[in-house]
Scaffold this motif. Structure first.
Motif, PDB file in Angstrom:
ATOM      1  N   LEU A   5       1.940  14.412  14.812  1.00 38.64           N
ATOM      2  CA  LEU A   5       1.121  13.559  14.125  1.00 38.64           C
ATOM      3  C   LEU A   5       1.638  12.352  12.754  1.00 38.64           C
ATOM      4  CD1 LEU A   5      -1.265  15.903  14.872  1.00 38.64           C
ATOM      5  CD2 LEU A   5      -0.851  14.300  16.806  1.00 38.64           C
ATOM      6  N   PHE A   6       1.570  11.618  12.638  1.00 38.35           N
ATOM      7  CA  PHE A   6       1.052  11.327  12.161  1.00 38.35           C
ATOM      8  C   PHE A   6       0.850  10.670  11.301  1.00 38.35           C
ATOM      9  CE2 PHE A   6       2.443   6.662   9.354  1.00 38.35           C
ATOM     10  CZ  PHE A   6       3.526   6.804   8.581  1.00 38.35           C
ATOM     11  N   VAL A   7       0.219  11.097   9.512  1.00 43.35           N
ATOM     12  CA  VAL A   7      -1.509  11.127   8.562  1.00 43.35           C
ATOM     13  C   VAL A   7      -1.129   9.685   8.011  1.00 43.35           C
ATOM     14  CG1 VAL A   7      -3.139  12.266   7.505  1.00 43.35           C
ATOM     15  CG2 VAL A   7      -2.009  13.036   9.613  1.00 43.35           C
ATOM     16  N   VAL A   8      -2.205   9.435   7.358  1.00 41.88           N
ATOM     17  CA  VAL A   8      -1.859   8.340   6.787  1.00 41.88           C
ATOM     18  C   VAL A   8      -3.187   8.656   5.391  1.00 41.88           C
ATOM     19  CG1 VAL A   8      -1.901   6.219   5.338  1.00 41.88           C
ATOM     20  CG2 VAL A   8      -0.540   7.204   7.352  1.00 41.88           C
ATOM     21  N   VAL A   9      -3.122   8.794   4.575  1.00 39.91           N
ATOM     22  CA  VAL A   9      -4.254   9.786   3.304  1.00 39.91           C
ATOM     23  C   VAL A   9      -4.020   9.015   2.569  1.00 39.91           C
ATOM     24  CG1 VAL A   9      -3.978  12.285   3.847  1.00 39.91           C
ATOM     25  CG2 VAL A   9      -2.459  11.469   2.118  1.00 39.91           C
ATOM     26  N   ASN A  10      -5.331   8.583   1.508  1.00 42.16           N
ATOM     27  CA  ASN A  10      -5.454   8.248   0.431  1.00 42.16           C
ATOM     28  C   ASN A  10      -4.896   7.656  -0.719  1.00 42.16           C
ATOM     29  OD1 ASN A  10      -7.620   6.209   1.076  1.00 42.16           O
ATOM     30  ND2 ASN A  10      -8.881   7.698   1.552  1.00 42.16           N
ATOM     31  N   ALA A  11      -5.140   6.971  -1.332  1.00 43.45           N
ATOM     32  CA  ALA A  11      -3.453   7.868  -2.332  1.00 43.45           C
ATOM     33  C   ALA A  11      -3.993   8.453  -3.453  1.00 43.45           C
ATOM     34  CB  ALA A  11      -2.803   5.894  -3.819  1.00 43.45           C
ATOM     35  N   ALA A  12      -5.197   8.984  -4.211  1.00 43.81           N
ATOM     36  CA  ALA A  12      -5.653   9.741  -5.534  1.00 43.81           C
ATOM     37  C   ALA A  12      -6.179  11.003  -4.161  1.00 43.81           C
ATOM     38  CB  ALA A  12      -7.092   8.252  -5.952  1.00 43.81           C
ATOM     39  N   ILE A  55       4.472  20.789   8.394  1.00 47.15           N
ATOM     40  CA  ILE A  55       3.610  19.772   7.473  1.00 47.15           C
ATOM     41  C   ILE A  55       4.843  19.273   6.389  1.00 47.15           C
ATOM     42  CG2 ILE A  55       1.702  19.125   5.486  1.00 47.15           C
ATOM     43  CD1 ILE A  55       1.058  21.664   6.950  1.00 47.15           C
ATOM     44  N   ALA A  56       5.027  17.963   6.253  1.00 48.72           N
ATOM     45  CA  ALA A  56       6.250  17.032   5.621  1.00 48.72           C
ATOM     46  C   ALA A  56       5.804  15.998   5.703  1.00 48.72           C
ATOM     47  CB  ALA A  56       6.989  17.124   6.119  1.00 48.72           C
ATOM     48  N   ALA A  57       5.399  15.602   3.795  1.00 54.14           N
ATOM     49  CA  ALA A  57       5.196  14.718   2.670  1.00 54.14           C
ATOM     50  C   ALA A  57       6.052  13.709   3.311  1.00 54.14           C
ATOM     51  CB  ALA A  57       5.507  14.727   1.295  1.00 54.14           C
ATOM     52  N   VAL A  58       6.375  12.492   3.164  1.00 55.90           N
ATOM     53  CA  VAL A  58       6.968  11.121   3.604  1.00 55.90           C
ATOM     54  C   VAL A  58       7.020  10.967   2.164  1.00 55.90           C
ATOM     55  CG1 VAL A  58       7.260   8.963   4.922  1.00 55.90           C
ATOM     56  CG2 VAL A  58       6.363  10.668   6.447  1.00 55.90           C
ATOM     57  N   LEU A  88      -2.646  17.116   0.798  1.00 49.74           N
ATOM     58  CA  LEU A  88      -1.370  17.703   1.270  1.00 49.74           C
ATOM     59  C   LEU A  88      -1.448  19.829   1.843  1.00 49.74           C
ATOM     60  CD1 LEU A  88       2.156  17.464   2.716  1.00 49.74           C
ATOM     61  CD2 LEU A  88       2.187  17.154   0.898  1.00 49.74           C
ATOM     62  N   ALA A  89      -2.017  19.886  -0.189  1.00 56.20           N
ATOM     63  CA  ALA A  89      -2.438  21.267  -0.500  1.00 56.20           C
ATOM     64  C   ALA A  89      -3.279  21.878   0.877  1.00 56.20           C
ATOM     65  CB  ALA A  89      -2.536  21.025  -1.566  1.00 56.20           C
ATOM     66  N   HIS A  90      -4.246  20.557   1.388  1.00 58.28           N
ATOM     67  CA  HIS A  90      -5.105  21.243   2.044  1.00 58.28           C
ATOM     68  C   HIS A  90      -4.608  21.397   3.679  1.00 58.28           C
ATOM     69  CE1 HIS A  90      -9.542  21.600   3.420  1.00 58.28           C
ATOM     70  NE2 HIS A  90      -9.320  20.542   4.679  1.00 58.28           N
ATOM     71  N   LEU A  91      -3.683  20.378   3.888  1.00 55.79           N
ATOM     72  CA  LEU A  91      -2.934  21.020   5.147  1.00 55.79           C
ATOM     73  C   LEU A  91      -2.155  21.810   5.725  1.00 55.79           C
ATOM     74  CD1 LEU A  91      -2.387  17.636   5.914  1.00 55.79           C
ATOM     75  CD2 LEU A  91      -3.966  18.644   7.081  1.00 55.79           C
ATOM     76  N   ARG A  92      -1.553  22.470   4.170  1.00 57.22           N
ATOM     77  CA  ARG A  92      -0.815  23.256   4.158  1.00 57.22           C
ATOM     78  C   ARG A  92      -1.592  24.719   3.678  1.00 57.22           C
ATOM     79  NH1 ARG A  92       4.151  20.065   0.649  1.00 57.22           N
ATOM     80  NH2 ARG A  92       5.146  19.758   1.703  1.00 57.22           N
ATOM     81  N   ALA A  93      -2.633  24.394   3.573  1.00 58.02           N
ATOM     82  CA  ALA A  93      -3.148  25.957   3.274  1.00 58.02           C
ATOM     83  C   ALA A  93      -4.073  26.307   4.452  1.00 58.02           C
ATOM     84  CB  ALA A  93      -4.377  25.724   2.437  1.00 58.02           C
ATOM     85  N   VAL A 122       0.249  -1.728   0.336  1.00 53.94           N
ATOM     86  CA  VAL A 122       0.106   0.274  -0.124  1.00 53.94           C
ATOM     87  C   VAL A 122       0.765   0.971  -0.079  1.00 53.94           C
ATOM     88  CG1 VAL A 122      -2.107  -1.023   1.175  1.00 53.94           C
ATOM     89  CG2 VAL A 122      -0.267  -0.087   2.444  1.00 53.94           C
ATOM     90  N   SER A 123       1.913   1.117  -0.723  1.00 58.57           N
ATOM     91  CA  SER A 123       3.000   1.656  -0.706  1.00 58.57           C
ATOM     92  C   SER A 123       2.514   3.457  -1.450  1.00 58.57           C
ATOM     93  CB  SER A 123       4.199   1.268  -1.384  1.00 58.57           C
ATOM     94  OG  SER A 123       4.754   0.610  -0.580  1.00 58.57           O
ATOM     95  N   HIS A 124       2.063   2.868  -2.167  1.00 55.28           N
ATOM     96  CA  HIS A 124       0.813   4.330  -2.957  1.00 55.28           C
ATOM     97  C   HIS A 124       0.291   5.338  -2.151  1.00 55.28           C
ATOM     98  CE1 HIS A 124      -2.086   1.810  -2.336  1.00 55.28           C
ATOM     99  NE2 HIS A 124      -2.909   2.168  -2.790  1.00 55.28           N
ATOM    100  N   MET A 125       0.257   5.026  -0.969  1.00 58.09           N
ATOM    101  CA  MET A 125      -0.809   5.571   0.162  1.00 58.09           C
ATOM    102  C   MET A 125      -0.110   7.165   0.151  1.00 58.09           C
ATOM    103  SD  MET A 125      -2.945   3.080   1.920  1.00 58.09           S
ATOM    104  CE  MET A 125      -4.510   4.796   2.433  1.00 58.09           C
ATOM    105  N   GLY A 126      -0.394   8.098   0.713  1.00 61.61           N
ATOM    106  CA  GLY A 126       0.077   8.978   1.511  1.00 61.61           C
ATOM    107  C   GLY A 126       0.699   9.065   2.304  1.00 61.61           C
ATOM    108  N   GLN A 127       2.080   9.900   3.105  1.00 65.10           N
ATOM    109  CA  GLN A 127       2.552   9.497   4.261  1.00 65.10           C
ATOM    110  C   GLN A 127       2.681  11.194   4.633  1.00 65.10           C
ATOM    111  OE1 GLN A 127       4.988   5.688   5.917  1.00 65.10           O
ATOM    112  NE2 GLN A 127       4.429   5.687   3.531  1.00 65.10           N
TER     113      GLN A 127
END
Length: 375
Positions: free
Chosen positions: A115-122, A141-144, A128-133, A52-57
């Motif tokens: 906090l560590f957040v896992v989001v859907n791939a699509a 805020i950093a994408a893994v 990420l833009a929503h969080l940064r905004a 499930v590496s396509h998901m966002g961390q």
């Protein structure tokens, strides 16, 4: 397929004989030679390994150094109690929009100082833009980008994982921990998307194939593709973003009100304060006009996503639509989820339009397969 991304385990999937398909911008394994049905049943009986590496961390670090500030900041975007989330625990959450619809569903873990957040791939770029905004004033805020994500699911998952990290046996459902294996950090959560006990494991990309091979060398563990992942989550009554939930569905309509804790409801310590609160809080009090339900069609023919649903077997306008449907291998029968008027009850019969004829289906309780989490 030329424009699709590949996870770090792509070559391993091909070596294992996977059939690769496009999914959420990636080339992903839909099944292996075992086939979807056997992969599904193997996961229910033993343990399945999913890429499930396509998901966002994503990491959210409070600029103040106080985890409470990161929790309160993220509460601006989700109808979930994160201030009450203990260190070493994670919680299901939902990004909502101003009209109360769902932008994405996600997992949020409290790791002590961040906090560590896992989001859907699509959705990961938009999330990420929503969080940064909205949170850049409070959080870094950093994408893994250099870690893979594996899911080990099934009743034998603990036995398999404990051979590599013995103290995972101490983790309960929705616990999170950082453990060392082979000289690197594994970010482990006891959770998953199948209705089975198991783990999700974030591992540095350079060690992902080694970890996957170690697990796959165990008799209990088999590689599992997206096909079985979908039928497993459907049996478990879990939503797939973009199908069962989207920007038009509220958490209450989606039968996800359990994810909204008392602190965020009317009269709670931090009532509202999230996008779409007016609609969502109102629906919590008075009920929605429609809701997500389970369906058990009569006969053996599955009813698929998009199938129109009717109150009677002839005439009338559609009263709803199937959002996910197929055959449930563990159930031994077709199953589906759909949105229907909220005044319909479990056991009521509706009719599905299937190849030009109306097929009866009974409204059923979710989930279809009872989970086996370690509480």
């Amino acid at each position: 397929m030329a424009d699709l991304k590949r996870t770090v385990l792509y070559d391993l999937h091909v070596e294992l004989g996977a059939r690769m398909v496009p999914f959420a911008g990636y080339e992903m394994p839909v099944q292996y030679p075992m086939g979807v049905l056997k992969e599904h049943l193997h996961t229910r009986a033993q343990a399945g390994l999913f890429d499930v590496s396509h998901m966002g961390q994503i990491l959210l670090a409070p600029k103040s150094g106080r985890i409470e500030d990161a929790a309160l900041a993220l509460e601006r975007l989700v109808p979930v109690d994160l201030l009450g989330l203990a260190e070493g625990r994670q919680r299901y959450a939902l990004f909502t929009n101003e009209t109360g619809g769902i932008l994405d569903d996600l997992m949020v873990a409290n790791r002590g100082d961040h906090l560590f957040v896992v989001v859907n791939a699509a959705c990961k770029d938009a999330d990420l833009a929503h969080l940064r905004a909205h949170l850049s004033d409070t959080c870094d805020i950093a994408a893994v980008t250099e870690r893979a994500l594996l899911a080990l699911q099934g009743p034998a998952a603990e036995t398999a994982m404990a051979r590599l990290v013995p103290d995972v046996v101490d983790l309960r459902f929705m616990d999170v921990a950082i453990r060392r294996w082979d000289g690197v950090e594994l970010w482990i959560s006891r959770s998953g998307y199948t209705g089975e006990d198991g783990f999700e494991i974030s591992v540095p990309e350079g060690f992902a194939e080694k970890l996957a091979r170690k697990l796959l060398d165990m008799d209990e563990v088999a590689p599992i593709g997206l096909g079985a992942r979908d039928s497993l989550r459907l049996e478990a009554g879990m939503c797939l973003y973009g199908h069962d939930i989207d920007e038009t569905t509220s958490p209450v309509e989606a039968s996800l009100a359990w994810a909204i804790q008392k602190a965020r409801r009317r009269g709670g310590a931090r009532e509202g304060g999230f996008p779409g609160a007016e609609r969502i809080l109102s629906e919590l009090e008075t009920g929605p006009a429609r809701r997500r339900v389970g369906l058990r069609p009569e006969g053996r023919a599955p009813i698929r996503e998009g199938t129109q649903l009717f109150a009677a077997d002839s005439g009338g306008e559609p009263i709803g639509q199937v959002t996910s449907g197929g055959f449930g291998p563990s159930v031994g029968a077709p199953i589906a989820m759909a949105y229907l008027p909220a005044d319909l009850c479990e056991g009521d019969i509706i009719h599905a339009e299937l190849r030009g004829r109306r097929v009866p289906a009974r409204i059923a309780a979710l989930p279809f397969h009872q989970p086996s989490y370690k509480r």
